[in-house]
Write a protein that holds these residues in place. Structure first.
Motif, PDB file in Angstrom:
ATOM      1  N   ASP A 159       0.812  -1.220   0.000  1.00  0.00           N
ATOM      2  CA  ASP A 159       0.000   0.000   0.000  1.00  0.00           C
ATOM      3  C   ASP A 159       0.844   1.267   0.000  1.00  0.00           C
ATOM      4  OD1 ASP A 159       0.969  -0.199   2.573  1.00  0.00           O
ATOM      5  OD2 ASP A 159      -0.963   0.022   3.562  1.00  0.00           O
ATOM      6  N   LEU A 160       2.168   1.106   0.142  1.00  0.00           N
ATOM      7  CA  LEU A 160       3.078   2.246   0.047  1.00  0.00           C
ATOM      8  C   LEU A 160       3.844   2.242  -1.275  1.00  0.00           C
ATOM      9  CD1 LEU A 160       4.556   2.408   3.672  1.00  0.00           C
ATOM     10  CD2 LEU A 160       2.671   3.739   2.699  1.00  0.00           C
ATOM     11  N   GLY A 161       3.481   1.321  -2.156  1.00  0.00           N
ATOM     12  CA  GLY A 161       4.140   1.264  -3.449  1.00  0.00           C
ATOM     13  C   GLY A 161       5.204   0.193  -3.560  1.00  0.00           C
ATOM     14  N   GLY A 162       5.358  -0.626  -2.521  1.00  0.00           N
ATOM     15  CA  GLY A 162       6.367  -1.667  -2.542  1.00  0.00           C
ATOM     16  C   GLY A 162       5.862  -2.987  -3.077  1.00  0.00           C
ATOM     17  N   GLN A 163       6.718  -4.001  -2.982  1.00  0.00           N
ATOM     18  CA  GLN A 163       6.383  -5.345  -3.442  1.00  0.00           C
ATOM     19  C   GLN A 163       5.886  -6.231  -2.311  1.00  0.00           C
ATOM     20  OE1 GLN A 163       9.615  -7.167  -5.578  1.00  0.00           O
ATOM     21  NE2 GLN A 163       9.747  -5.536  -7.099  1.00  0.00           N
ATOM     22  N   GLY A 164       5.858  -5.706  -1.086  1.00  0.00           N
ATOM     23  CA  GLY A 164       5.509  -6.540   0.048  1.00  0.00           C
ATOM     24  C   GLY A 164       6.677  -7.426   0.428  1.00  0.00           C
ATOM     25  N   GLY A 165       6.415  -8.409   1.256  1.00  0.00           N
ATOM     26  CA  GLY A 165       7.481  -9.280   1.741  1.00  0.00           C
ATOM     27  C   GLY A 165       8.001  -8.804   3.079  1.00  0.00           C
ATOM     28  N   THR A 166       9.089  -9.393   3.503  1.00  0.00           N
ATOM     29  CA  THR A 166       9.638  -9.144   4.829  1.00  0.00           C
ATOM     30  C   THR A 166      10.963  -8.398   4.758  1.00  0.00           C
ATOM     31  OG1 THR A 166      10.932 -11.193   4.878  1.00  0.00           O
ATOM     32  CG2 THR A 166       8.613 -11.324   5.582  1.00  0.00           C
ATOM     33  N   VAL A 167      11.428  -7.953   5.907  1.00  0.00           N
ATOM     34  CA  VAL A 167      12.755  -7.346   5.979  1.00  0.00           C
ATOM     35  C   VAL A 167      13.810  -8.343   5.536  1.00  0.00           C
ATOM     36  CG1 VAL A 167      14.493  -6.382   7.533  1.00  0.00           C
ATOM     37  CG2 VAL A 167      12.102  -5.715   7.783  1.00  0.00           C
ATOM     38  N   MET A 168      13.630  -9.621   5.883  1.00  0.00           N
ATOM     39  CA  MET A 168      14.615 -10.617   5.474  1.00  0.00           C
ATOM     40  C   MET A 168      14.664 -10.762   3.962  1.00  0.00           C
ATOM     41  SD  MET A 168      16.950 -12.380   6.902  1.00  0.00           S
ATOM     42  CE  MET A 168      18.216 -13.440   6.195  1.00  0.00           C
ATOM     43  N   ASP A 169      13.550 -10.551   3.302  1.00  0.00           N
ATOM     44  CA  ASP A 169      13.569 -10.557   1.835  1.00  0.00           C
ATOM     45  C   ASP A 169      14.461  -9.420   1.320  1.00  0.00           C
ATOM     46  OD1 ASP A 169      11.776 -12.722   1.638  1.00  0.00           O
ATOM     47  OD2 ASP A 169      10.037 -11.385   1.749  1.00  0.00           O
ATOM     48  N   ALA A 170      14.386  -8.263   1.966  1.00  0.00           N
ATOM     49  CA  ALA A 170      15.249  -7.143   1.583  1.00  0.00           C
ATOM     50  C   ALA A 170      16.713  -7.458   1.875  1.00  0.00           C
ATOM     51  CB  ALA A 170      14.816  -5.877   2.318  1.00  0.00           C
ATOM     52  N   VAL A 171      16.978  -8.118   2.995  1.00  0.00           N
ATOM     53  CA  VAL A 171      18.343  -8.545   3.329  1.00  0.00           C
ATOM     54  C   VAL A 171      18.881  -9.477   2.247  1.00  0.00           C
ATOM     55  CG1 VAL A 171      19.736  -9.877   4.966  1.00  0.00           C
ATOM     56  CG2 VAL A 171      18.031  -8.246   5.808  1.00  0.00           C
ATOM     57  N   GLN A 172      18.051 -10.404   1.801  1.00  0.00           N
ATOM     58  CA  GLN A 172      18.482 -11.346   0.761  1.00  0.00           C
ATOM     59  C   GLN A 172      18.742 -10.628  -0.563  1.00  0.00           C
ATOM     60  OE1 GLN A 172      19.462 -14.210   1.350  1.00  0.00           O
ATOM     61  NE2 GLN A 172      18.270 -15.231   2.929  1.00  0.00           N
ATOM     62  N   ALA A 173      18.005  -9.544  -0.828  1.00  0.00           N
ATOM     63  CA  ALA A 173      18.262  -8.766  -2.038  1.00  0.00           C
ATOM     64  C   ALA A 173      19.633  -8.095  -1.961  1.00  0.00           C
ATOM     65  CB  ALA A 173      17.166  -7.723  -2.234  1.00  0.00           C
ATOM     66  N   VAL A 174      19.957  -7.528  -0.792  1.00  0.00           N
ATOM     67  CA  VAL A 174      21.284  -6.935  -0.602  1.00  0.00           C
ATOM     68  C   VAL A 174      22.356  -8.007  -0.762  1.00  0.00           C
ATOM     69  CG1 VAL A 174      22.815  -5.809   1.064  1.00  0.00           C
ATOM     70  CG2 VAL A 174      20.435  -5.067   0.857  1.00  0.00           C
ATOM     71  N   ALA A 175      22.115  -9.195  -0.209  1.00  0.00           N
ATOM     72  CA  ALA A 175      23.078 -10.291  -0.317  1.00  0.00           C
ATOM     73  C   ALA A 175      23.299 -10.690  -1.766  1.00  0.00           C
ATOM     74  CB  ALA A 175      22.601 -11.488   0.505  1.00  0.00           C
ATOM     75  N   ALA A 176      22.224 -10.727  -2.543  1.00  0.00           N
ATOM     76  CA  ALA A 176      22.345 -11.120  -3.947  1.00  0.00           C
ATOM     77  C   ALA A 176      23.204 -10.124  -4.720  1.00  0.00           C
ATOM     78  CB  ALA A 176      20.957 -11.241  -4.571  1.00  0.00           C
TER      79      ALA A 176
END
Length: 357
Positions: A47-64
């Protein structure tokens, strides 16, 4: 529990990693590519324009991203932190005004909160002040080391000590605010294309509508887990890449390293799972020491991983051509423990807490 990058982004980062490290690739190219791939929106509510998911999903994106380029991952960390500040700010008007451009990568977000993180831990005083003048605030101070200060436009979050008393506040400063001056890029030994510079603030006048949080000590514990967990993503990705390189190396005698590589991979997986569990439960908000311990553990794992890569690669790692990727990862590994709060600072905090107990 890994995340794959879009193929075009992964290919571009792999091809340009050395240029990003040396500063030959313009930093202005990096954030738009990360944003176009949707990485900035991961873990941001829909609802803020994001893709949803969790903080850990964002951590995994940084890791990738860190598997290919720690400099690019460092930029993603800073930008995603500022996005999180917008997600968690009670200032809805500021969020609505800034978040669309941040998520699209049209303007950069930078986290200048390293000073206040150390301030909360009792390690140093605040380096910025805010004094009221009418309906505005006048900000003075210095941010000596901030990444993702994109020349084409940025907002930076900073903590300021009110001159009229009261708790520290968090404000958003813009690149074109009168009195805000970005230095030339810092002369880093590596990771040069990361838009890392200092910011000097001399009498910058901003409206109170730029206040991200009026009470920093109350607000920061809620964002600190994301701030540090995203840093952990940088270490996770780099360690994964070095372990993969070590496991793929061939040649006589390399089989003896299979067991240490597997054991370190298991440790990395265990620490990553603990990070996921703590973020999911919210435990790190009230027990930050547990998160600090994981950050320290990941820093140690990174050094062991690049050492195994060196042993597995042997002399070829010391040749300029074949060893180019390893040499970059070796330099990147040296950056992991000095990211604020550094592992020395974290160990100091943990030691003081242990004595107090």
């Amino acid at each position: 529990m890994t995340q794959a990058l879009p193929q075009d982004l992964a290919g571009w980062l792999a091809a340009e990693a050395e240029g990003i490290d040396s500063g030959d690739v313009p930093a202005a190219l990096i954030l738009p590519r990360l944003a176009d791939a949707g990485l900035v929106r991961i873990g941001v509510p829909g609802d803020l324009g994001g893709q949803g998911g969790t903080v850990m999903d964002a951590v995994q994106a940084v890791a990738a991203v860190a598997r290919e380029s720690l400099a690019a991952a460092f930029m993603l960390w800073g930008h995603r932190c500022f996005v999180e500040f917008m997600v968690q700010t009670p200032n809805n008007a500021l969020r609505d005004r800034l978040l669309p451009d941040l998520l699209a990568g049209r303007v950069a977000g930078a986290s200048g909160l390293s000073n206040v993180m150390k301030f909360l831990a009792g390690l140093e005083p605040l380096q910025m002040t805010a004094r009221p003048e009418g309906e505005d605030l006048v900000i003075d101070g210095m941010l000596p080391w901030v990444t993702n200060l994109r020349g084409q436009g940025f907002f930076v979050a900073a903590a300021a000590d009110p001159a009229d008393g009261g708790p520290a506040m968090i404000v958003a400063l813009a690149h074109d605010d009168p009195g805000v001056r970005r230095s030339a890029d810092l002369s880093l030994m590596a990771m040069r294309s990361s838009d890392t510079a200092a910011v000097r603030i001399d009498g910058a006048r901003i409206g109170r509508d730029r206040i991200i949080a009026a009470n920093a000590p109350e607000w920061l514990p809620g964002v600190r887990p994301v701030f540090i967990a995203l840093q952990c993503g940088m270490a996770i990705g780099l360690a994964r890449r070095s372990l993969a390189e070590a496991g793929a190396a061939g040649g006589a005698g390399r089989a003896v390293l299979a067991a240490p590589v597997a054991a370190l991979q298991a440790r990395l997986d265990q620490v990553t799972a603990s990070l996921d569990a703590g973020l999911g439960s919210g435990a790190f908000v009230s027990r930050p020491a547990a998160l600090f311990e994981l950050r320290i553990a990941l820093s140690d794992i990174v050094f062991e991983a690049v050492a195994l890569e060196l042993q597995a690669g042997g002399g070829r790692c010391y040749l300029q051509g074949p060893g180019q990727g390893f040499a970059r990862r070796w330099r990147e590994a040296a950056f992991i423990p000095v990211i604020t709060p550094s592992t020395v600072q974290l160990r100091t905090i943990l030691a003081a807490a242990s004595k107090a107990a």
